[in-house]
Design a protein around this motif. Sequence first.
Motif, PDB file in Angstrom:
ATOM      1  N   GLY A   1       0.812  -1.212   0.000  1.00 34.77           N
ATOM      2  CA  GLY A   1       0.000   0.000   0.000  1.00 34.77           C
ATOM      3  C   GLY A   1       0.841   1.255   0.000  1.00 34.77           C
ATOM      4  N   ARG A   2       2.023   1.156   0.591  1.00 35.08           N
ATOM      5  CA  ARG A   2       2.912   2.323   0.659  1.00 35.08           C
ATOM      6  C   ARG A   2       3.964   2.310  -0.443  1.00 35.08           C
ATOM      7  NH1 ARG A   2       6.891   3.946   5.755  1.00 35.08           N
ATOM      8  NH2 ARG A   2       7.697   5.889   4.842  1.00 35.08           N
ATOM      9  N   PHE A   3       4.547   1.135  -0.691  1.00 36.63           N
ATOM     10  CA  PHE A   3       5.695   1.066  -1.593  1.00 36.63           C
ATOM     11  C   PHE A   3       5.405   0.350  -2.907  1.00 36.63           C
ATOM     12  CE2 PHE A   3       7.645   1.181   2.720  1.00 36.63           C
ATOM     13  CZ  PHE A   3       8.276   2.404   2.602  1.00 36.63           C
ATOM     14  N   GLY A   4       4.155  -0.065  -3.124  1.00 39.73           N
ATOM     15  CA  GLY A   4       3.829  -0.821  -4.325  1.00 39.73           C
ATOM     16  C   GLY A   4       4.301  -0.187  -5.617  1.00 39.73           C
ATOM     17  N   PRO A   5       4.051   1.114  -5.853  1.00 36.96           N
ATOM     18  CA  PRO A   5       4.493   1.715  -7.117  1.00 36.96           C
ATOM     19  C   PRO A   5       6.008   1.636  -7.330  1.00 36.96           C
ATOM     20  CG  PRO A   5       2.838   3.092  -6.069  1.00 36.96           C
ATOM     21  CD  PRO A   5       3.196   2.035  -5.073  1.00 36.96           C
ATOM     22  N   VAL A   6       6.768   1.821  -6.253  1.00 40.22           N
ATOM     23  CA  VAL A   6       8.230   1.744  -6.378  1.00 40.22           C
ATOM     24  C   VAL A   6       8.664   0.333  -6.748  1.00 40.22           C
ATOM     25  CG1 VAL A   6      10.399   1.939  -5.106  1.00 40.22           C
ATOM     26  CG2 VAL A   6       8.599   3.653  -4.779  1.00 40.22           C
ATOM     27  N   TRP A   7       8.063  -0.673  -6.096  1.00 38.48           N
ATOM     28  CA  TRP A   7       8.453  -2.050  -6.390  1.00 38.48           C
ATOM     29  C   TRP A   7       7.983  -2.477  -7.777  1.00 38.48           C
ATOM     30  CZ3 TRP A   7      12.033  -1.642  -3.446  1.00 38.48           C
ATOM     31  CH2 TRP A   7      11.982  -1.553  -2.062  1.00 38.48           C
ATOM     32  N   GLN A   8       6.868  -1.937  -8.254  1.00 41.37           N
ATOM     33  CA  GLN A   8       6.448  -2.258  -9.617  1.00 41.37           C
ATOM     34  C   GLN A   8       7.427  -1.684 -10.633  1.00 41.37           C
ATOM     35  OE1 GLN A   8       4.311  -4.393 -10.513  1.00 41.37           O
ATOM     36  NE2 GLN A   8       3.225  -4.731  -8.570  1.00 41.37           N
ATOM     37  N   ALA A   9       8.008  -0.530 -10.322  1.00 44.49           N
ATOM     38  CA  ALA A   9       9.025   0.032 -11.215  1.00 44.49           C
ATOM     39  C   ALA A   9      10.251  -0.873 -11.270  1.00 44.49           C
ATOM     40  CB  ALA A   9       9.414   1.434 -10.743  1.00 44.49           C
ATOM     41  N   LEU A  10      10.636  -1.437 -10.114  1.00 45.63           N
ATOM     42  CA  LEU A  10      11.746  -2.381 -10.107  1.00 45.63           C
ATOM     43  C   LEU A  10      11.390  -3.646 -10.864  1.00 45.63           C
ATOM     44  CD1 LEU A  10      14.546  -3.210  -9.122  1.00 45.63           C
ATOM     45  CD2 LEU A  10      13.493  -3.962  -6.976  1.00 45.63           C
ATOM     46  N   ALA A  11      10.162  -4.133 -10.668  1.00 45.29           N
ATOM     47  CA  ALA A  11       9.717  -5.345 -11.381  1.00 45.29           C
ATOM     48  C   ALA A  11       9.787  -5.138 -12.889  1.00 45.29           C
ATOM     49  CB  ALA A  11       8.295  -5.700 -10.952  1.00 45.29           C
ATOM     50  N   GLU A  12       9.386  -3.975 -13.341  1.00 44.38           N
ATOM     51  CA  GLU A  12       9.417  -3.659 -14.770  1.00 44.38           C
ATOM     52  C   GLU A  12      10.837  -3.808 -15.323  1.00 44.38           C
ATOM     53  OE1 GLU A  12       7.115  -0.118 -16.925  1.00 44.38           O
ATOM     54  OE2 GLU A  12       8.786   0.605 -15.703  1.00 44.38           O
ATOM     55  N   LEU A  13      11.822  -3.328 -14.572  1.00 44.04           N
ATOM     56  CA  LEU A  13      13.207  -3.429 -15.018  1.00 44.04           C
ATOM     57  C   LEU A  13      13.714  -4.867 -14.982  1.00 44.04           C
ATOM     58  CD1 LEU A  13      14.697  -0.304 -13.221  1.00 44.04           C
ATOM     59  CD2 LEU A  13      14.391  -0.590 -15.678  1.00 44.04           C
ATOM     60  N   MET A  14      13.402  -5.590 -13.890  1.00 47.61           N
ATOM     61  CA  MET A  14      13.896  -6.962 -13.761  1.00 47.61           C
ATOM     62  C   MET A  14      13.332  -7.861 -14.862  1.00 47.61           C
ATOM     63  SD  MET A  14      16.081  -7.032 -11.267  1.00 47.61           S
ATOM     64  CE  MET A  14      16.576  -5.378 -11.786  1.00 47.61           C
ATOM     65  N   ARG A  15      12.072  -7.651 -15.207  1.00 51.08           N
ATOM     66  CA  ARG A  15      11.500  -8.438 -16.317  1.00 51.08           C
ATOM     67  C   ARG A  15      12.220  -8.131 -17.622  1.00 51.08           C
ATOM     68  NH1 ARG A  15       5.797  -6.651 -13.910  1.00 51.08           N
ATOM     69  NH2 ARG A  15       5.659  -8.203 -12.223  1.00 51.08           N
TER      70      ARG A  15
END
Length: 459
Positions: free
Chosen positions: A196-210
């Motif tokens: 709820g707090r950090f989801g957008p930041v972690w999705q940005a990391l997920a985008e790069l890792m994929r």
Amino acid sequence: MTDKVTEDYLRRTRDPHAALGHAMDRITWPPALAAAAGHRLLPRPLFLAAQHLDRAAHDVVQLFGLLTALPDLLFDGDLNRYCAAVGIDARKQRLITSLGGTAPPLYGRADLSYDGQRFQLLEFNVGSEIGGVDRAGTIPRLLARADAFRPFAAAHHLAHLDTDRLVAGALRTAAATVTAQAAPTVALLEAPGGLGRFGPVWQALAELMRGHGIDFLVGEVQHTRRRHGRLTLDGRRLDVVLRCFSAEEILAHPDGEDLVADVLDAHREGTCVLFTPLESALFHNKAALALLSDPRARAALPAAQQDLVDRFLPWTRTLPADPGADRALLEQCMDLREELILKPSAQYGGNGVVAGWETTGDRWRQALHAGHAAGAVVQQRVRPRPEPVADTRTGEIRDWTAVWGLFVAPAGPSGIYARAVPDTAGAVVGMGVNQQARTAGVFTHPAPAAPPGPPCDRP
């Protein structure tokens, strides 16, 4: 106090219509990064001498080795005594040493101050629950490709490291111990409610890792399950858990140990790697840095390590739980209020930080007493180089204050980024606690090597 590359950049962008000054505005950022941080990017990159960064990176790696050796160096390998010295209680100690209490892998982010000649360590975020990986390599990588910026980069021989590529390599290496798949499955796991707090930041990391060929999931630790001997998330078998929950977040729940039991069991059984293990929390605590700075402890260090501490780490002291236990330290902190900053030992992101020079004597004394009770360190004030930034609309230049985040991974130094605030916005340069904070990409440039800096001035 600025370097020649910064001066040239400011000269070329003095006209608010100059294309170079708008290069950041014209980049098409990855969608998830744009959503998470696109509105909080500094309008220009920051520049520093490659030799200065190389020296800092060497010092960070050496200091990591020194930190993780503290239980042996100062406490004869007795983790009970070490944990007591840094304020880790029995419940937390049981959790973070449940995999054996061995030294964690080299991974984390060192937050540094830079005066234009040398870096000093402000704190060391040992472990994987760190932000900035999504931006550290991406911002300079895309800016270096921009038509308006490319000639400037070539003229000054600018360089950067691709942090996300290096982190992806670390995750692949970790996964190789449990799978031969070319695309390992990695789950970034938050604490309950963390997305709820950090989801957008972690999705940005997920985008790069994929983009680096990793099958990357994002979830919360309570949603993992064990199926047929393997740890799963949303029915997918996991090879690596990228731990983005802290020990404190887990222990905030009465049944917190149960939340992570399956993850820890999978790591013990060798079916899924926990990266990084909770043992990182043994050294993430700021009180560990205070141990290095305390003359009663540093006397046990070899001469070369004493030199590293004196040169790289500002004077830092732990506030004892009982204010009466060290009245001399309390009075010293009162006398030196304008030269000290108080930081809670186990918190992060700038939460709870109090700068003595920004408060009154009475409030400073109250903060010290609160720090005694909650666990805190006091650290010598450092004075970083101002970073002049031009307003892209008016060309007006004002100074900003930067904190530089240097990433390290098992393969070594893994890039750098910066967080910055206007010099009138206060001492805390944290994205979560200061809405004026912005993220900056960082480039290095060749420059004549400077001699090592003198030891830090000590109160």
